[in-house]
Enzyme design. Structure first.
Site, PDB file in Angstrom:
ATOM      1  N   HIS A   6     -15.141  55.242  85.609  1.00 26.44           N
ATOM      2  CA  HIS A   6     -15.661  54.845  84.291  1.00 26.44           C
ATOM      3  C   HIS A   6     -16.598  55.916  83.741  1.00 26.44           C
ATOM      4  O   HIS A   6     -17.623  56.219  84.370  1.00 26.44           O
ATOM      5  CB  HIS A   6     -16.393  53.508  84.430  1.00 26.44           C
ATOM      6  CG  HIS A   6     -16.791  52.907  83.143  1.00 26.44           C
ATOM      7  ND1 HIS A   6     -18.060  52.441  82.901  1.00 26.44           N
ATOM      8  CD2 HIS A   6     -16.083  52.685  82.007  1.00 26.44           C
ATOM      9  CE1 HIS A   6     -18.120  51.945  81.681  1.00 26.44           C
ATOM     10  NE2 HIS A   6     -16.930  52.088  81.115  1.00 26.44           N
ATOM     11  N   GLU A  33     -11.670  57.455  82.813  1.00 29.77           N
ATOM     12  CA  GLU A  33     -11.839  56.902  81.462  1.00 29.77           C
ATOM     13  C   GLU A  33     -12.976  57.625  80.772  1.00 29.77           C
ATOM     14  O   GLU A  33     -14.034  57.850  81.371  1.00 29.77           O
ATOM     15  CB  GLU A  33     -12.163  55.407  81.568  1.00 29.77           C
ATOM     16  CG  GLU A  33     -12.222  54.703  80.220  1.00 29.77           C
ATOM     17  CD  GLU A  33     -13.623  54.545  79.653  1.00 29.77           C
ATOM     18  OE1 GLU A  33     -13.739  53.992  78.556  1.00 29.77           O
ATOM     19  OE2 GLU A  33     -14.620  55.006  80.280  1.00 29.77           O
ATOM     20  N   ASP A  35     -14.792  58.241  76.499  1.00 33.45           N
ATOM     21  CA  ASP A  35     -14.882  57.690  75.144  1.00 33.45           C
ATOM     22  C   ASP A  35     -14.851  58.830  74.123  1.00 33.45           C
ATOM     23  O   ASP A  35     -15.504  59.859  74.322  1.00 33.45           O
ATOM     24  CB  ASP A  35     -16.196  56.914  75.006  1.00 33.45           C
ATOM     25  CG  ASP A  35     -16.311  55.834  76.067  1.00 33.45           C
ATOM     26  OD1 ASP A  35     -15.605  54.829  75.941  1.00 33.45           O
ATOM     27  OD2 ASP A  35     -17.077  56.019  77.032  1.00 33.45           O
ATOM     28  N   HIS A  47     -20.244  58.033  74.599  1.00 32.26           N
ATOM     29  CA  HIS A  47     -20.015  56.600  74.451  1.00 32.26           C
ATOM     30  C   HIS A  47     -20.645  55.971  73.218  1.00 32.26           C
ATOM     31  O   HIS A  47     -19.998  55.227  72.479  1.00 32.26           O
ATOM     32  CB  HIS A  47     -20.511  55.853  75.691  1.00 32.26           C
ATOM     33  CG  HIS A  47     -20.273  54.379  75.628  1.00 32.26           C
ATOM     34  ND1 HIS A  47     -21.182  53.499  75.064  1.00 32.26           N
ATOM     35  CD2 HIS A  47     -19.216  53.624  76.021  1.00 32.26           C
ATOM     36  CE1 HIS A  47     -20.693  52.278  75.133  1.00 32.26           C
ATOM     37  NE2 HIS A  47     -19.506  52.318  75.707  1.00 32.26           N
ATOM     38  N   GLU A  99     -10.444  56.448  75.474  1.00 30.46           N
ATOM     39  CA  GLU A  99     -10.772  55.296  74.632  1.00 30.46           C
ATOM     40  C   GLU A  99     -11.197  55.797  73.259  1.00 30.46           C
ATOM     41  O   GLU A  99     -12.158  56.552  73.127  1.00 30.46           O
ATOM     42  CB  GLU A  99     -11.887  54.443  75.254  1.00 30.46           C
ATOM     43  CG  GLU A  99     -12.126  53.226  74.368  1.00 30.46           C
ATOM     44  CD  GLU A  99     -13.326  52.373  74.741  1.00 30.46           C
ATOM     45  OE1 GLU A  99     -13.802  52.432  75.884  1.00 30.46           O
ATOM     46  OE2 GLU A  99     -13.790  51.650  73.837  1.00 30.46           O
TER      47      GLU A  99
HETATM   48  O1  G3P Z   1     -12.413  51.004  78.802  1.00 29.88           O
HETATM   49  C1  G3P Z   1     -13.190  50.136  79.550  1.00 29.88           C
HETATM   50  C2  G3P Z   1     -14.631  50.160  79.117  1.00 29.88           C
HETATM   51  O2  G3P Z   1     -15.053  51.486  79.066  1.00 29.88           O
HETATM   52  C3  G3P Z   1     -14.828  49.517  77.769  1.00 29.88           C
HETATM   53  O3  G3P Z   1     -16.167  49.294  77.469  1.00 29.88           O
HETATM   54  O4  G3P Z   1     -18.340  49.789  76.434  1.00 29.88           O
HETATM   55  O5  G3P Z   1     -17.787  50.821  78.598  1.00 29.88           O
HETATM   56  O6  G3P Z   1     -16.656  51.572  76.509  1.00 29.88           O
HETATM   57  P1  G3P Z   1     -17.275  50.418  77.242  1.00 29.88           P
HETATM   58 CA    CA Z   2     -15.185  53.128  77.380  1.00 33.28          CA
END
Ligand code: G3P
Ligand code: CA
Length: 226
Positions: A6, A33, A35, A47, A99
């Protein structure tokens, strides 16, 4: 069950930095993952909309210049990376799950992935996800080959019908809302189930027993060594 780092491996290193990506790779993740925002037509990896939590800068990211963003410290002296830098760092050692967070990211992200596909990378190297389901529709409209993941929080009404209409490849649940019944109903539609963000060993065990396909974690070693 696949392990998705993450924001890289944010339990260990500053989130969404190349340091964090390298840590996740060193821990042996299956996917990473990150952002994505668009700033002056540059895709950058961070993020929050606001710069203050993760950098020494201030203000909203989309109101700042790319040069300003690149001048900031995103933790341990790391720059806010570009998406290109992240993809090159991963270099097919893991799936890149992008994302779409900010506005106007879709077209540039699709073009970038298409460029890599032309160079011999394969569909399985990327997954594009978003809470913005209109963006996911747009991704498939431009390039149906690209895999997409429908992020949901809570339990949206008729979300499975939406998933099918959008032709996504996976439904991505929040840990607080997922149940074994939901997992089975998604699997019955031949879609994968991913769950975010899971750090506790008891949750990891439970989701594994329920047959979840992948989980996002800040501590990849807790899944990989499991
Ligand atoms: O993609 C899973 C997770 O990253 C979504 O929530 O707020 O951590 O971007 P967030
Ligand atoms: Ca995310």
């Amino acid at each position: 069950m696949l392990c998705i780092g993450h924001r890289g491996a944010m339990g260990h290193e500053p989130e969404n930095t190349l340091l964090s990506i390298r840590k996740a790779l060193a821990l042996g993740v299956d996917a990473i993952e990150i952002d994505v925002y668009n700033v002056e037509d540059n895709l950058v990896v961070i993020h929050d909309r606001d710069l203050s939590r993760t950098t020494n800068g201030t203000g909203y990211i989309e109101e700042r210049s790319f040069a300003y963003l690149r001048s900031l410290d995103a933790g341990k002296g790391e720059q806010i990376p570009t998406l290109l830098e992240v993809i090159e760092t991963v270099n097919r050692q893991a799936i890149v799950n992008l994302e779409l967070k900010g506005s106007n990211t879709t077209k540039l992200v699709v073009e970038l992935i298409q460029r890599y596909l032309k160079q011999g990378w394969v569909e399985e190297d990327f997954v594009v996800s978003s809470f913005n389901h209109y963006e996911l529709h747009q991704v498939k409209a431009i390039c149906p080959r690209i895999k997409t993941g429908m992020l949901i929080y809570g339990l949206p009404w008729e979300y499975l019908a939406t998933a099918q209409k959008l032709q996504v490849d996976m439904v991505i649940f929040n840990l607080d809302f997922v149940t074994s019944e939901l997992i089975n109903s998604v699997h019955q539609q031949n879609l994968l189930v991913w769950v975010y963000t899971v750090d506790r060993p008891d949750d990891i065990e439970r989701l594994k027993a329920w047959g979840v396909d992948a989980i996002f974690t800040n501590y990849p070693e807790r899944i990989i060594l499991n």
